[in-house]
Design a protein around this motif. Structure first.
Motif, PDB file in Angstrom:
ATOM      1  N   ASN A  76      -6.496   0.851   5.364  1.00 49.55           N
ATOM      2  CA  ASN A  76      -5.598   0.307   6.377  1.00 49.55           C
ATOM      3  C   ASN A  76      -5.089   1.358   7.351  1.00 49.55           C
ATOM      4  OD1 ASN A  76      -5.825  -2.043   4.918  1.00 49.55           O
ATOM      5  ND2 ASN A  76      -4.109  -1.460   3.610  1.00 49.55           N
ATOM      6  N   PHE A 136      10.377  -1.255 -10.766  1.00 48.54           N
ATOM      7  CA  PHE A 136       9.922  -0.531  -9.580  1.00 48.54           C
ATOM      8  C   PHE A 136      11.001   0.432  -9.082  1.00 48.54           C
ATOM      9  CE2 PHE A 136       9.983  -0.110  -4.998  1.00 48.54           C
ATOM     10  CZ  PHE A 136       8.776   0.527  -4.808  1.00 48.54           C
ATOM     11  N   SER A 153       0.815  -1.194   0.000  1.00 52.47           N
ATOM     12  CA  SER A 153       0.000   0.000   0.000  1.00 52.47           C
ATOM     13  C   SER A 153       0.863   1.264   0.000  1.00 52.47           C
ATOM     14  CB  SER A 153      -0.932  -0.068   1.197  1.00 52.47           C
ATOM     15  OG  SER A 153      -1.076   1.170   1.785  1.00 52.47           O
ATOM     16  N   TRP A 154       1.931   1.285   0.782  1.00 53.83           N
ATOM     17  CA  TRP A 154       2.722   2.517   0.867  1.00 53.83           C
ATOM     18  C   TRP A 154       3.695   2.677  -0.284  1.00 53.83           C
ATOM     19  CZ3 TRP A 154       1.037   6.403   3.406  1.00 53.83           C
ATOM     20  CH2 TRP A 154       0.160   6.182   4.453  1.00 53.83           C
ATOM     21  N   LEU A 155       4.257   1.560  -0.753  1.00 55.80           N
ATOM     22  CA  LEU A 155       5.151   1.670  -1.912  1.00 55.80           C
ATOM     23  C   LEU A 155       4.363   2.076  -3.160  1.00 55.80           C
ATOM     24  CD1 LEU A 155       7.661  -1.281  -1.515  1.00 55.80           C
ATOM     25  CD2 LEU A 155       8.009   1.145  -1.121  1.00 55.80           C
ATOM     26  N   ARG A 199      -4.961  10.469   0.881  1.00 52.89           N
ATOM     27  CA  ARG A 199      -4.639   9.051   0.986  1.00 52.89           C
ATOM     28  C   ARG A 199      -5.040   8.507   2.358  1.00 52.89           C
ATOM     29  NH1 ARG A 199      -2.965   4.606  -1.986  1.00 52.89           N
ATOM     30  NH2 ARG A 199      -1.898   3.194  -0.584  1.00 52.89           N
ATOM     31  N   ASP A 247      -7.588   5.522   2.589  1.00 54.65           N
ATOM     32  CA  ASP A 247      -6.954   4.226   2.787  1.00 54.65           C
ATOM     33  C   ASP A 247      -7.649   3.428   3.879  1.00 54.65           C
ATOM     34  OD1 ASP A 247      -5.379   2.112   2.674  1.00 54.65           O
ATOM     35  OD2 ASP A 247      -3.551   3.084   3.402  1.00 54.65           O
ATOM     36  N   PHE A 285       1.740   3.869  -3.161  1.00 55.97           N
ATOM     37  CA  PHE A 285       1.440   5.279  -2.985  1.00 55.97           C
ATOM     38  C   PHE A 285       2.626   6.140  -3.407  1.00 55.97           C
ATOM     39  CE2 PHE A 285       1.272   9.004  -0.011  1.00 55.97           C
ATOM     40  CZ  PHE A 285       0.305   9.669  -0.731  1.00 55.97           C
TER      41      PHE A 285
END
Lengths: 320, 306
Positions: free
Chosen positions: B292, B38, A110-112, B286, B290, A114
């Protein structure tokens, strides 16, 4: 008037502006469309004519002597820079989406994700600033000479590398701007694939990567195509970043991937000032024609992408 | 009697060692490429942030936010003020039709009108911002005679942010459970009362998120403002037409190519402000959206998990 009708009316007033935009551009540029004909798209000369000459009459339109409006170089520049951007962005986007969807534990994912998607939030002019200040010196002085030397045998990779402003730089910056679109959409689609697909593949003995390559990616093929077309639409219309790194060539067709170019969107910004010098106003109307062509291309591209994603959504809804 | 003997070829029982190695190598190669993709994105993002923030902070000093631009030096007070005026003006113009469109799409999605509105909103998202800027120039600046002005710039920004507000409003309202609406209708509430009294308050965090995102987009836009808002190094005097106004993104674009250190410093400072603003809003939204992140209390109908 009841509430439902009231919201409908306001909504139509709001989104109806798109119809007004297209109509106004068409009406305003109509004299230019009549004057330029099809040559507008296929001639490679944008010439305002003699700015201090007496206007002459051609096809019933007043224009400056020697004026000619053809934007082939803009169409070529726009299409080529978008093509290069896609060639970089699609593989990188797919790779990043796979990495984020399958190679990460969910809390990190989720954070990567983002962090990568923040790329889409960075304003275009900040991309332009970054490109202008750090990317162009790096590419122009280090990477491009290196590439021309060692990969010069590939067509269009050799030849003079110029100063760093040009097709490949524009394509690279555009690629970074559209990659988050592709990566985020594809990652969501990958994550939401039914677990049974994955389990079936693993039960047949496929490794994790083979599962992704042979099962998950084909299952999300249409999402990938749809998001890539949406990304194409964004790249075609991108203005500021391209304006700052493309070199803004005029009437010049690229001979290799380092050549300076202009795109339709950046041309409208860079030329309006000089077009205003034309007392007959035909140059400004021709710029409106550029905007009209760009608008039509964007609408066509976006419509196509929405259609694909729409059918994909309906298919998934009927399966569920 | 007895079962017929099945001949099992000896080769079938032998492990296919070469093939297994090939598969494993292929796996490593694939994962390696994915990781590389990535890392490429992550490092580009980091590079941009480092350039903007390091150079931006170096360029900051107190006079940047207290003085107006003088030539290619001075401060950014006029540009900061102009950016805020234009962005807020754009939001105020875009919010009513945007919210109405979102409400109509989410609540009254029947008949042929809703798909049309949705399609037009999608098309509007795809129209390049420079086309909207040029449209604004031809119509408002020239034909209506507003000249470069706050009004023309705000309208251009409003056209750009409208579809985003519409989309996020629709999404947020669709999250509200049907049961809430049914309960309200069962009590005899009208369409307007159900929507504005029940659904909109329940979906408010999501709707505000959309408005904030639209604000961030407006603050970061350049192309539609170049030929609608113009540029001015003076503070805004409160006229909506016939007075050009400064904004931060113009400084980034125009001042970085000037051959003066002071101009570069202003461009970096402007980039710092714009990027910081956009990032803060992105992170805030966010956190709201989000699942979570522990902000569930923003959705009152969802029971908290123990």
């Amino acid at each position: 008037m009841n509430f439902r009708r009231f919201t409908a009316l306001l909504a139509c007033l709001g989104v109806g502006i798109i119809v007004v935009i297209v109509a106004f551009l068409a009406v305003y540029s109509w004299p230019a469309v009549r004057l330029n004909g099809w040559g507008f798209l296929f001639d490679n000369s944008w010439d305002l004519g003699q700015l201090y000459g007496n206007p002459i009459t051609v096809h019933g339109q007043q224009i400056l002597p020697g004026a000619h409006y053809g934007i082939l170089f803009l169409i070529v520049g726009t299409l080529l820079s978008t093509l290069i951007a896609l060639a970089i962005a699609v593989p990188v986007g797919v790779g990043a989406a796979l990495f984020l969807a399958e190679g990460m534990p969910p809390f990190l994912r989720s954070w990567l994700s983002f962090f990568v998607e923040l790329l889409a939030a960075v304003p275009s002019v900040v991309f332009g600033l970054w490109g202008y200040v750090v990317v162009i010196p790096f590419l122009g002085q280090r990477l491009f000479p290196f590439m021309a030397k060692w990969f010069g045998f590939i067509p269009f990779f050799g030849g003079s590398t110029g100063s760093g402003y040009g097709l490949l730089t524009a394509g690279f910056v555009l690629a970074l701007m559209i990659v988050p679109l592709i990566a985020a959409t594809l990652r969501d689609a990958l994550v939401s694939q039914p677990a049974a697909l994955r389990e079936a593949a693993v039960a047949l003995g496929a490794s994790r990567f083979e599962t992704m390559r042979t099962v998950l990616l084909p299952a999300t093929r249409r999402v990938l195509i749809g998001s890539s077309i949406l990304a194409t639409g964004r790249a075609l219309g991108e203005t500021m970043a391209v304006l700052m790194v493309s070199g803004n060539a005029l009437n010049y067709l690229p001979h290799n991937i380092y050549t300076p170019i202009s795109t339709m969107a950046s041309f409208i910004v860079s030329q309006l000032d000089s077009a205003l010098q034309d007392p007959t106003g035909m140059a400004v109307r021709s710029l409106a024609e550029v905007a009209l062509v760009l608008c039509m291309i964007s609408i066509a591209v976006n419509g196509l992408a929405r259609l694909l994603l729409y059918y994909e959504g309906r298919q998934r809804a009927s399966v569920a | 009697m007895g079962l017929p003997a099945i001949e099992i070829p000896e080769t079938a029982l032998r492990p296919v060692s070469g093939r297994g190695l090939q598969r494993r190598l292929f796996d490593y190669l694939g994962w390696g490429l994915c990781t590389l993709a990535f890392l490429l994105l992550g490092s580009a993002m980091t590079w941009i942030l480092v350039v903007v923030f390091l150079r931006g902070i170096n360029a900051l000093n107190f006079s940047v936010i207290t003085h107006v631009t003088e030539g290619t030096g001075g401060g950014l007070l006029n540009a900061i003020e102009g950016t805020l005026v234009l962005a807020l003006g754009g939001i105020m113009l875009a919010a009513p039709p945007g919210l109405a469109a979102g409400i109509y799409l989410a609540e009254f999605d029947r008949g042929r009108l809703a798909p049309t509105i949705r399609f037009l909103a999608d098309v509007l998202v795809g129209v390049p911002s420079i086309v909207i800027g040029y449209f604004g120039y031809v119509t408002m600046v020239v034909a209506l005679g507003w000249k470069f002005s706050v009004a023309a710039g705000s309208v251009a920004l409003a056209i750009i942010s409208l579809p985003y507000i519409c989309r996020t409003t629709e999404m947020a309202l669709r999250q509200v459970p049907r049961a809430l609406r049914e309960a309200a209708y069962a009590l005899g509430a009208s369409d307007g009362r159900v929507t504005l009294g029940i659904c909109v308050p329940a979906a408010l965090p999501g709707i505000l998120t959309g408005v904030l995102l639209a604000l961030a987009i407006s603050v970061g836009e350049t192309a539609p403002l170049l030929y609608t808002a113009g540029w001015s190094s003076y503070l805004w005097t409160g006229h909506f037409t016939n007075e050009p106004v400064g904004y931060l993104t113009y400084v980034i674009w125009a001042f970085i190519t000037e051959p003066f250190e002071s101009a570069h410093a202003l461009a970096y400072a402007a980039a710092f402000f714009v990027t910081l603003f956009v990032l803060v809003i992105s992170i805030l939204t966010r956190m709201v959206l989000d699942e979570n992140a522990g902000w569930r209390r923003l959705r009152p109908w969802e029971k908290r998990k123990p």
